[in-house]
Design a protein around this motif. Structure first.
Motif, short mmCIF file in Angstrom:
data_model
loop_
_atom_site.label_atom_id
_atom_site.label_comp_id
_atom_site.label_asym_id
_atom_site.label_seq_id
_atom_site.Cartn_x
_atom_site.Cartn_y
_atom_site.Cartn_z
N LEU A 55 -0.20 6.14 2.55
CA LEU A 55 -0.24 5.22 1.42
C LEU A 55 -1.21 4.07 1.69
CD1 LEU A 55 3.55 5.05 0.49
CD2 LEU A 55 1.72 6.16 -0.81
N HIS A 56 -1.15 3.52 2.89
CA HIS A 56 -2.05 2.43 3.28
C HIS A 56 -3.50 2.85 3.12
CE1 HIS A 56 -4.03 -0.64 5.66
NE2 HIS A 56 -4.49 0.32 6.44
N ARG A 57 -3.82 4.05 3.59
CA ARG A 57 -5.19 4.54 3.53
C ARG A 57 -5.66 4.72 2.09
NH1 ARG A 57 -5.31 9.05 8.40
NH2 ARG A 57 -4.85 7.58 10.08
N ARG A 58 -4.78 5.23 1.23
CA ARG A 58 -5.16 5.45 -0.16
C ARG A 58 -5.33 4.13 -0.90
NH1 ARG A 58 -2.42 10.93 -2.28
NH2 ARG A 58 -4.06 10.64 -3.80
N SER A 108 -20.90 1.03 2.71
CA SER A 108 -21.06 2.28 3.45
C SER A 108 -20.50 3.46 2.67
CB SER A 108 -20.34 2.19 4.81
OG SER A 108 -20.93 1.19 5.61
N LEU A 109 -19.34 3.27 2.05
CA LEU A 109 -18.73 4.37 1.30
C LEU A 109 -19.57 4.78 0.10
CD1 LEU A 109 -14.93 3.48 1.36
CD2 LEU A 109 -16.17 5.15 2.74
N ARG A 110 -20.30 3.85 -0.45
CA ARG A 110 -21.17 4.16 -1.59
C ARG A 110 -22.20 5.22 -1.20
NH1 ARG A 110 -23.35 -1.11 -3.15
NH2 ARG A 110 -24.62 -0.83 -1.32
N ASP A 111 -22.67 5.17 0.05
CA ASP A 111 -23.69 6.09 0.53
C ASP A 111 -23.12 7.31 1.25
OD1 ASP A 111 -25.63 4.31 -0.43
OD2 ASP A 111 -25.66 3.20 1.46
N LEU A 112 -21.80 7.35 1.42
CA LEU A 112 -21.16 8.45 2.16
C LEU A 112 -20.02 9.03 1.32
CD1 LEU A 112 -20.98 6.60 5.59
CD2 LEU A 112 -22.60 8.41 4.95
N PRO A 113 -20.33 9.79 0.29
CA PRO A 113 -19.28 10.28 -0.61
C PRO A 113 -18.23 11.17 0.05
CG PRO A 113 -21.41 11.31 -1.12
CD PRO A 113 -21.67 10.24 -0.11
N GLU A 114 -18.61 11.94 1.06
CA GLU A 114 -17.62 12.78 1.74
C GLU A 114 -16.61 11.93 2.51
OE1 GLU A 114 -19.40 15.86 4.07
OE2 GLU A 114 -20.58 16.62 2.37
N VAL A 115 -17.09 10.88 3.14
CA VAL A 115 -16.21 9.97 3.86
C VAL A 115 -15.31 9.24 2.87
CG1 VAL A 115 -16.11 7.93 5.35
CG2 VAL A 115 -17.81 9.71 5.79
N ALA A 116 -15.88 8.79 1.75
CA ALA A 116 -15.10 8.12 0.72
C ALA A 116 -14.00 9.04 0.20
CB ALA A 116 -16.01 7.66 -0.42
N GLY A 117 -14.32 10.30 -0.02
CA GLY A 117 -13.32 11.26 -0.48
C GLY A 117 -12.21 11.46 0.51
N ALA A 118 -12.55 11.54 1.79
CA ALA A 118 -11.54 11.70 2.84
C ALA A 118 -10.62 10.49 2.91
CB ALA A 118 -12.21 11.94 4.20
N LEU A 119 -11.17 9.32 2.72
CA LEU A 119 -10.36 8.10 2.71
C LEU A 119 -9.45 8.07 1.49
CD1 LEU A 119 -9.68 5.38 4.02
CD2 LEU A 119 -11.59 4.39 2.76
N ARG A 120 -9.97 8.46 0.34
CA ARG A 120 -9.19 8.43 -0.90
C ARG A 120 -7.95 9.32 -0.85
NH1 ARG A 120 -14.55 8.80 -3.51
NH2 ARG A 120 -15.12 6.63 -3.95
N VAL A 121 -8.00 10.40 -0.10
CA VAL A 121 -6.83 11.28 0.00
C VAL A 121 -5.99 10.97 1.24
CG1 VAL A 121 -7.85 13.13 -1.37
CG2 VAL A 121 -8.09 13.17 1.12
N GLY A 122 -6.39 9.96 2.00
CA GLY A 122 -5.61 9.54 3.16
C GLY A 122 -5.85 10.32 4.43
N ARG A 123 -6.91 11.13 4.46
CA ARG A 123 -7.19 11.95 5.63
C ARG A 123 -7.75 11.12 6.79
NH1 ARG A 123 -9.68 15.84 2.98
NH2 ARG A 123 -11.77 15.29 3.59
#
Length: 127
Positions: A55-58, A108-123
């Motif tokens: 939850l914190h990550r999302r 940084s997340l703006r330029d790294l969509p895969e990392v942003a996606g991983a963060l959005r799902v809490g991975r």
């Protein structure tokens, strides 16, 4: 959680969907926190630790997305701040170091969509 404690911020959203989403999320968090205050098995306490981290990550991902939008639209200028970092520090009542970290991460997340996606799902963690 103390249900009588006053929050430091009470949002006044113009958009009804944002207001409703915030109220539902806050209610769910309060319900979960109330249940966590009760005795549980060791296994459930350990699972709760991981669930809370996810939850914190999302939430952190949503914060960073919002931070990026503030910068993209230069919304920090609306209240007279010269930079997004200064705006973030003052409006959120956080340290300059934390404001810097959030601004840097949002960029940084703006330029790294895969990392942003991983963060959005809490991975992954925002740290």
């Amino acid at each position: 959680m103390d249900p009588t404690a006053e929050p430091w911020f009470s949002p006044a959203f113009a958009d009804e969907k944002l207001a409703t989403g915030y109220a539902v999320a806050l209610d769910a968090i309060e319900q979960f926190a109330t249940v966590l205050d009760q005795p549980h098995t060791a296994a459930d306490v350990l699972v709760a630790q991981q669930a809370l981290e996810q939850l914190h990550r999302r939430v952190a991902a949503a914060q960073l997305d919002n931070q990026g939008e503030i910068e993209r639209q230069a919304l920090h200028r609306l209240d007279g701040h010269r930079s997004v970092q200064a705006h973030t520090r003052h409006v959120l009542r956080i340290s300059g170091a934390e404001a810097y970290r959030r601004c840097t991460a949002a960029r940084s997340l703006r330029d790294l969509p895969e990392v942003a996606g991983a963060l959005r799902v809490g991975r992954i963690s925002p740290d």
